[in-house]
Design a protein around this motif. Structure first.
Motif, PDB file in Angstrom:
ATOM      1  N   ASP A 192     -43.400  -7.188 -36.946  1.00 48.68           N
ATOM      2  CA  ASP A 192     -43.653  -6.518 -35.677  1.00 48.68           C
ATOM      3  C   ASP A 192     -42.501  -6.665 -34.676  1.00 48.68           C
ATOM      4  O   ASP A 192     -42.683  -6.452 -33.467  1.00 48.68           O
ATOM      5  CB  ASP A 192     -44.943  -7.056 -35.047  1.00 48.68           C
ATOM      6  CG  ASP A 192     -44.889  -8.548 -34.758  1.00 48.68           C
ATOM      7  OD1 ASP A 192     -43.999  -9.242 -35.322  1.00 48.68           O
ATOM      8  OD2 ASP A 192     -45.723  -9.030 -33.981  1.00 48.68           O
ATOM      9  N   LEU A 193     -41.317  -7.035 -35.159  1.00 49.98           N
ATOM     10  CA  LEU A 193     -40.183  -7.187 -34.259  1.00 49.98           C
ATOM     11  C   LEU A 193     -39.545  -5.831 -33.979  1.00 49.98           C
ATOM     12  O   LEU A 193     -39.459  -4.980 -34.868  1.00 49.98           O
ATOM     13  CB  LEU A 193     -39.137  -8.130 -34.868  1.00 49.98           C
ATOM     14  CG  LEU A 193     -39.556  -9.596 -35.007  1.00 49.98           C
ATOM     15  CD1 LEU A 193     -38.448 -10.384 -35.680  1.00 49.98           C
ATOM     16  CD2 LEU A 193     -39.894 -10.200 -33.654  1.00 49.98           C
ATOM     17  N   VAL A 232     -35.705 -14.118 -28.061  1.00 50.91           N
ATOM     18  CA  VAL A 232     -37.071 -14.631 -28.186  1.00 50.91           C
ATOM     19  C   VAL A 232     -37.261 -15.817 -27.253  1.00 50.91           C
ATOM     20  O   VAL A 232     -36.490 -16.785 -27.289  1.00 50.91           O
ATOM     21  CB  VAL A 232     -37.343 -15.062 -29.642  1.00 50.91           C
ATOM     22  CG1 VAL A 232     -38.768 -15.605 -29.770  1.00 50.91           C
ATOM     23  CG2 VAL A 232     -37.126 -13.888 -30.593  1.00 50.91           C
ATOM     24  N   GLY A 233     -38.290 -15.751 -26.418  1.00 46.62           N
ATOM     25  CA  GLY A 233     -38.575 -16.857 -25.521  1.00 46.62           C
ATOM     26  C   GLY A 233     -39.072 -16.373 -24.177  1.00 46.62           C
ATOM     27  O   GLY A 233     -39.073 -15.179 -23.878  1.00 46.62           O
ATOM     28  N   SER A 240     -35.156 -10.987 -14.739  1.00 45.96           N
ATOM     29  CA  SER A 240     -33.779 -10.587 -14.437  1.00 45.96           C
ATOM     30  C   SER A 240     -33.026 -10.174 -15.701  1.00 45.96           C
ATOM     31  O   SER A 240     -32.192  -9.255 -15.662  1.00 45.96           O
ATOM     32  CB  SER A 240     -33.035 -11.725 -13.730  1.00 45.96           C
ATOM     33  OG  SER A 240     -32.998 -12.898 -14.531  1.00 45.96           O
ATOM     34  N   LEU A 241     -33.329 -10.815 -16.833  1.00 44.02           N
ATOM     35  CA  LEU A 241     -32.683 -10.410 -18.084  1.00 44.02           C
ATOM     36  C   LEU A 241     -33.126  -9.014 -18.504  1.00 44.02           C
ATOM     37  O   LEU A 241     -32.315  -8.203 -18.965  1.00 44.02           O
ATOM     38  CB  LEU A 241     -33.015 -11.412 -19.205  1.00 44.02           C
ATOM     39  CG  LEU A 241     -32.112 -12.629 -19.339  1.00 44.02           C
ATOM     40  CD1 LEU A 241     -32.660 -13.572 -20.405  1.00 44.02           C
ATOM     41  CD2 LEU A 241     -30.693 -12.225 -19.676  1.00 44.02           C
ATOM     42  N   GLY A 242     -34.406  -8.743 -18.337  1.00 45.85           N
ATOM     43  CA  GLY A 242     -34.900  -7.413 -18.669  1.00 45.85           C
ATOM     44  C   GLY A 242     -34.223  -6.346 -17.830  1.00 45.85           C
ATOM     45  O   GLY A 242     -33.833  -5.283 -18.353  1.00 45.85           O
ATOM     46  N   PHE A 255     -33.571  -6.502 -27.267  1.00 49.32           N
ATOM     47  CA  PHE A 255     -34.995  -6.513 -26.968  1.00 49.32           C
ATOM     48  C   PHE A 255     -35.450  -7.924 -26.594  1.00 49.32           C
ATOM     49  O   PHE A 255     -35.073  -8.905 -27.246  1.00 49.32           O
ATOM     50  CB  PHE A 255     -35.795  -6.030 -28.176  1.00 49.32           C
ATOM     51  CG  PHE A 255     -35.347  -4.702 -28.705  1.00 49.32           C
ATOM     52  CD1 PHE A 255     -35.830  -3.520 -28.172  1.00 49.32           C
ATOM     53  CD2 PHE A 255     -34.410  -4.637 -29.741  1.00 49.32           C
ATOM     54  CE1 PHE A 255     -35.412  -2.286 -28.651  1.00 49.32           C
ATOM     55  CE2 PHE A 255     -33.983  -3.409 -30.241  1.00 49.32           C
ATOM     56  CZ  PHE A 255     -34.485  -2.226 -29.685  1.00 49.32           C
ATOM     57  N   LEU A 256     -36.268  -8.013 -25.555  1.00 46.35           N
ATOM     58  CA  LEU A 256     -36.932  -9.263 -25.181  1.00 46.35           C
ATOM     59  C   LEU A 256     -38.311  -9.273 -25.817  1.00 46.35           C
ATOM     60  O   LEU A 256     -39.109  -8.352 -25.614  1.00 46.35           O
ATOM     61  CB  LEU A 256     -37.068  -9.381 -23.666  1.00 46.35           C
ATOM     62  CG  LEU A 256     -35.792  -9.464 -22.831  1.00 46.35           C
ATOM     63  CD1 LEU A 256     -36.147  -9.569 -21.347  1.00 46.35           C
ATOM     64  CD2 LEU A 256     -34.938 -10.653 -23.245  1.00 46.35           C
ATOM     65  N   THR A 257     -38.621 -10.308 -26.577  1.00 52.85           N
ATOM     66  CA  THR A 257     -39.926 -10.366 -27.235  1.00 52.85           C
ATOM     67  C   THR A 257     -40.929 -11.206 -26.464  1.00 52.85           C
ATOM     68  O   THR A 257     -42.118 -11.176 -26.765  1.00 52.85           O
ATOM     69  CB  THR A 257     -39.799 -10.974 -28.647  1.00 52.85           C
ATOM     70  OG1 THR A 257     -39.512 -12.372 -28.537  1.00 52.85           O
ATOM     71  CG2 THR A 257     -38.722 -10.263 -29.443  1.00 52.85           C
TER      72      THR A 257
END
Length: 372
Positions: A192-193, A232-233, A240-242, A255-257
């Motif tokens: 699902d990544l 991941v985390g 802010s990273l998004g 992608f941020l999971t």
């Protein structure tokens, strides 16, 4: 001494991080031989706390122990010393910078007979304020006077501490951060990544000092490339990273999971681990990647060179060097045979970083101190 030795672990924050995972693994591995109590500061997550409660391990919260808050440090020492005096522990084992300093001063005031401190990472680094570095260094030098054993998770960290005048060589022992290797060897890949393979993955708390910006710089400079990047985390930098990923136009590749509790499956579904941190100890996630057969691109700091042999099971790069990260990641993305060869080399040398080895060494430290 009658019955099981009573050991008190103290950590600044009981959160989902590497130092906390190492502490819990130690308690889990030795809970049949020792009576443990785990103390923690103001900040905590429910998951590790619930795990300790499920194991029947006593816990105690000390709200005055806070992450880099000197205002509450002195009253924290006083209140903790009162607690330690009441409980009569055989060993106090501290972790992380703030709990390590506060806990060792309190243990000295309380007259605890045996004190162990684990250094999970070097707290005085170039990317931190000079005044803060000098203050922490002075505290570490003083706290070492009240410590029987200082356990570092890399030989190079012990050498650096001794060069800074912290303690004596006879106080130090190296205990690598241990990982349950079997959990990673046979993991089923997560399905699902986001993004396509080959997949670059970075796993860790989204906080300052981990080098997320360096990774984004490297990806941005690569232009179009085959594959994707998963970060991941969770942590204070999530929002802010998004925003930064979107502003840089990287949303189709990076992608941020969020937080995931299935890291073995994530690594099994990935091809390269990257860790461009500015400060570390001996990161568990690198050991986990090695156990998963992944090559690693990481900064040449602290204990990482004791895990990653440059050019053999990955690449070592200077801190803050996005170009070097781009080159290392790019080489691995382009060459599947190189990835496989480096991954196999990591598998060959990962045994010394097993949880069993770590727990056995710490048991030896405890037994030497209590004389059994």
């Amino acid at each position: 001494m009658t019955g099981q030795p009573h050991v008190f672990h103290l950590i600044t924050r009981l959160i989902k991080g590497g130092a906390e995972a190492k502490t819990l693994a130690t308690v889990q591995g030795l809970k049949n031989d020792y009576l443990f109590t785990v103390g923690y500061g103001a900040e905590y997550d429910l998951e590790p706390l619930n795990r300790l409660n499920e194991w029947g391990v006593e816990t105690e919260r000390f709200p005055l122990i806070r992450h880099y808050n000197p205002v509450t440090a002195v009253p924290a020492v006083v209140s903790l010393a009162q607690y330690l005096r009441r409980e009569e522990f055989d060993i106090v084992h501290t972790h992380s910078t703030e709990a390590g300093i506060i806990g060792r001063f309190a243990a000295a005031l309380a007259g605890v007979p045996n004190v162990v401190h684990t250094v999970h990472g070097v707290p005085f680094t170039e990317d931190r304020n000079d005044t803060l570095n000098r203050f922490v260094l002075a505290c570490e030098r003083r706290a070492a006077m009240y410590t029987d054993t200082i356990a570092t998770n890399a030989d190079v960290i012990a050498e650096e501490y001794l060069e800074e005048g912290i303690g004596r060589s006879g106080q130090y022992t190296t205990v690598y951060s241990g990982v349950d290797l079997d959990a990673f060897a046979d993991a089923t890949p997560a399905d699902d990544l986001p993004g396509e393979r080959p997949r670059v993955v970075m796993v860790g708390r989204l906080a300052e000092g981990k080098g997320h910006g360096v990774l984004l710089d490297a990806v941005e400079s690569m232009g179009d490339f085959e594959g994707s990047v998963c970060i991941v985390g969770d942590g204070p930098l999530y929002g802010s990273l998004g925003s930064e990923i979107e502003e840089r136009g990287l949303s189709d590749r990076v992608f941020l999971t969020g937080y995931r509790d299935d890291v073995p499956r994530i690594l099994a579904a990935s091809d390269v681990l990257v860790l461009p941190s500015f400060r570390e100890g001996t990161p568990r996630v690198i050991t986990e990647a090695m156990a998963s057969g992944l090559p690693v691109v990481a900064t040449d700091i602290a204990g990482i060179p004791e895990q990653v042999l440059d050019g053999e099971n990955g690449y070592l790069v200077p801190t803050g060097d996005a170009a070097a990260v781009r080159e290392g990641v790019g080489d691995l993305l382009r060459d599947s045979e190189l990835r496989e060869r480096m991954g196999e080399r990591g598998l060959e040398r990962v045994e010394e970083f097993s949880a069993e080895a770590m727990v056995g060494q710490l048991d030896g430290v405890y037994q030497e101190l209590i004389g059994e």
